[in-house]
Design a protein around this motif. Structure first.
Motif, PDB file in Angstrom:
ATOM      1  N   PRO A 201     -12.752   3.759   3.190  1.00  0.00           N
ATOM      2  CA  PRO A 201     -12.182   4.899   3.917  1.00  0.00           C
ATOM      3  C   PRO A 201     -12.185   4.728   5.435  1.00  0.00           C
ATOM      4  CG  PRO A 201     -14.247   5.505   2.834  1.00  0.00           C
ATOM      5  CD  PRO A 201     -13.946   4.102   2.452  1.00  0.00           C
TER       6      PRO A 201
ATOM      7  N   THR B 103      -7.554   1.894   8.086  1.00  0.00           N
ATOM      8  CA  THR B 103      -6.315   2.687   8.023  1.00  0.00           C
ATOM      9  C   THR B 103      -5.435   2.165   6.900  1.00  0.00           C
ATOM     10  OG1 THR B 103      -5.225   1.243   9.610  1.00  0.00           O
ATOM     11  CG2 THR B 103      -6.367   3.184  10.483  1.00  0.00           C
ATOM     12  N   CYS B 104      -4.647   3.077   6.359  1.00  0.00           N
ATOM     13  CA  CYS B 104      -3.788   2.738   5.227  1.00  0.00           C
ATOM     14  C   CYS B 104      -2.545   3.624   5.288  1.00  0.00           C
ATOM     15  CB  CYS B 104      -4.572   2.977   3.928  1.00  0.00           C
ATOM     16  SG  CYS B 104      -3.651   2.637   2.439  1.00  0.00           S
TER      17      CYS B 104
ATOM     18  N   CYS C 173      -4.950   1.577  -1.586  1.00  0.00           N
ATOM     19  CA  CYS C 173      -5.508   1.098  -0.317  1.00  0.00           C
ATOM     20  C   CYS C 173      -6.570   0.039  -0.599  1.00  0.00           C
ATOM     21  CB  CYS C 173      -6.143   2.234   0.469  1.00  0.00           C
ATOM     22  SG  CYS C 173      -4.945   3.392   1.148  1.00  0.00           S
TER      23      CYS C 173
ATOM     24  N   CYS D 230      -7.988   7.053  -3.039  1.00  0.00           N
ATOM     25  CA  CYS D 230      -7.126   5.909  -3.328  1.00  0.00           C
ATOM     26  C   CYS D 230      -7.774   4.940  -4.299  1.00  0.00           C
ATOM     27  CB  CYS D 230      -6.790   5.159  -2.051  1.00  0.00           C
ATOM     28  SG  CYS D 230      -5.718   6.077  -0.951  1.00  0.00           S
TER      29      CYS D 230
ATOM     30  N   GLU E 191       0.827  -1.210   0.000  1.00  0.00           N
ATOM     31  CA  GLU E 191       0.000   0.000   0.000  1.00  0.00           C
ATOM     32  C   GLU E 191       0.860   1.258   0.000  1.00  0.00           C
ATOM     33  OE1 GLU E 191      -4.099  -1.549   2.172  1.00  0.00           O
ATOM     34  OE2 GLU E 191      -2.501  -0.691   3.407  1.00  0.00           O
TER      35      GLU E 191
ATOM     36  N   CYS F 120      -2.096   8.550  -0.522  1.00  0.00           N
ATOM     37  CA  CYS F 120      -3.409   8.896  -1.066  1.00  0.00           C
ATOM     38  C   CYS F 120      -4.518   8.784  -0.021  1.00  0.00           C
ATOM     39  CB  CYS F 120      -3.739   8.011  -2.264  1.00  0.00           C
ATOM     40  SG  CYS F 120      -4.011   6.280  -1.844  1.00  0.00           S
ATOM     41  N   PHE F 121      -4.246   8.126   1.103  1.00  0.00           N
ATOM     42  CA  PHE F 121      -5.267   7.940   2.132  1.00  0.00           C
ATOM     43  C   PHE F 121      -5.679   9.263   2.771  1.00  0.00           C
ATOM     44  CE2 PHE F 121      -6.616   6.770   6.486  1.00  0.00           C
ATOM     45  CZ  PHE F 121      -7.689   5.964   6.154  1.00  0.00           C
ATOM     46  N   ARG F 122      -4.761  10.209   2.832  1.00  0.00           N
ATOM     47  CA  ARG F 122      -5.081  11.509   3.437  1.00  0.00           C
ATOM     48  C   ARG F 122      -6.144  12.257   2.631  1.00  0.00           C
ATOM     49  NH1 ARG F 122       0.505  11.134   3.496  1.00  0.00           N
ATOM     50  NH2 ARG F 122       1.309  10.631   5.542  1.00  0.00           N
TER      51      ARG F 122
ATOM     52  N   ARG G  12      -8.266  10.696   0.637  1.00  0.00           N
ATOM     53  CA  ARG G  12      -9.391   9.753   0.444  1.00  0.00           C
ATOM     54  C   ARG G  12      -9.672   9.506  -1.038  1.00  0.00           C
ATOM     55  NH1 ARG G  12      -9.811   7.853   5.566  1.00  0.00           N
ATOM     56  NH2 ARG G  12     -10.345   9.447   7.052  1.00  0.00           N
TER      57      ARG G  12
ATOM     58  N   PHE H 202     -11.657   0.313  -2.098  1.00  0.00           N
ATOM     59  CA  PHE H 202     -11.117   1.225  -1.095  1.00  0.00           C
ATOM     60  C   PHE H 202     -12.164   1.470  -0.022  1.00  0.00           C
ATOM     61  CE2 PHE H 202     -10.778   5.825   0.115  1.00  0.00           C
ATOM     62  CZ  PHE H 202      -9.729   5.659   0.998  1.00  0.00           C
TER      63      PHE H 202
ATOM     64  N   SER I 295      -0.561   4.578   2.887  1.00  0.00           N
ATOM     65  CA  SER I 295      -0.197   5.267   1.642  1.00  0.00           C
ATOM     66  C   SER I 295      -0.508   6.761   1.728  1.00  0.00           C
ATOM     67  CB  SER I 295      -0.921   4.648   0.451  1.00  0.00           C
ATOM     68  OG  SER I 295      -2.278   4.975   0.499  1.00  0.00           O
TER      69      SER I 295
END
Length: 182
Positions: free
Chosen positions: A115, A118-119, A108, A129, A102, A123-125, A127, A113, A121
């Motif tokens: 949301p 937890t991930c 993710c 991914c 990831e 891109c998770f911030r 959302r 994906f 990567s």
């Protein structure tokens, strides 16, 4: 050569942070060290013309050939559906490799994906991914073909080594005293 290459790739994976699983790196290094010692046994047996060392080298090299040839054929024979099933089983059974994938592939989840999970990567911030399955499947097909081809190449060099060892082992030692056989 292959053993040193295997050890070097494992060290490179650790050094660049691509692999954090100690098991994967430990197995790669252990196999590399094993192959190095087998090559050393063959070298010492050939230099000393030691029949027993050459015999054990030949038998172990034949076993390594069988295993490597089987794994290479399996890598080349997997179709897309089997690759997908294998990847999903691997994804569900390991947490450290999942986090590495990831983080390195910036995705993710496996098929979708979520949301709420937890991930690690980036891109998770945001959302935004993508799921990891399509990215992994693209890489895995390429890697399996590459590993299978390289494995087949080296397996045939190993069978050549077995044949040459057999031929060399049955030759008379040129340094031996000819009257010792009478």
């Amino acid at each position: 050569l292959v053993s040193l290459l295997l050890i070097g790739i494992a060290a490179w994976g650790i050094g660049f942070g691509l692999i954090s699983s100690f098991r994967v790196v430990g197995v790669a290094i252990a196999v590399g060290i094993f192959l190095f010692f087998i090559a050393l046994v063959g070298l010492i047996g050939a230099v000393k013309h030691h029949q027993v060392l050459l015999f054990f080298y030949m038998i172990i090299l034949l076993l390594v050939f069988i295993v490597q040839f089987s794994v290479s054929c399996a890598c080349l024979a997997l179709n897309k559906e089997q690759q997908s099933q294998l990847l999903e089983v691997g994804w569900n059974n390991t947490n450290s490799a999942r986090a590495d994938i990831e983080r390195n592939l910036n995705c993710c989840g496996f098929r979708f994906f979520d949301p709420n999970e937890t991930c690690p990567s980036d891109c998770f911030r945001s959302r935004q991914c993508q799921p990891c399955a399509p990215i992994i499947e693209e890489y895995s097909g390429m890697v399996l073909r590459f590993v299978g081809g390289i494995g087949l190449f080296f397996s045939f060099t190993e069978i050549l080594g077995v044949w040459l060892t057999y031929r060399y082992r049955n030759q008379k030692d040129p340094r031996a005293n000819p009257s010792a056989f009478l």
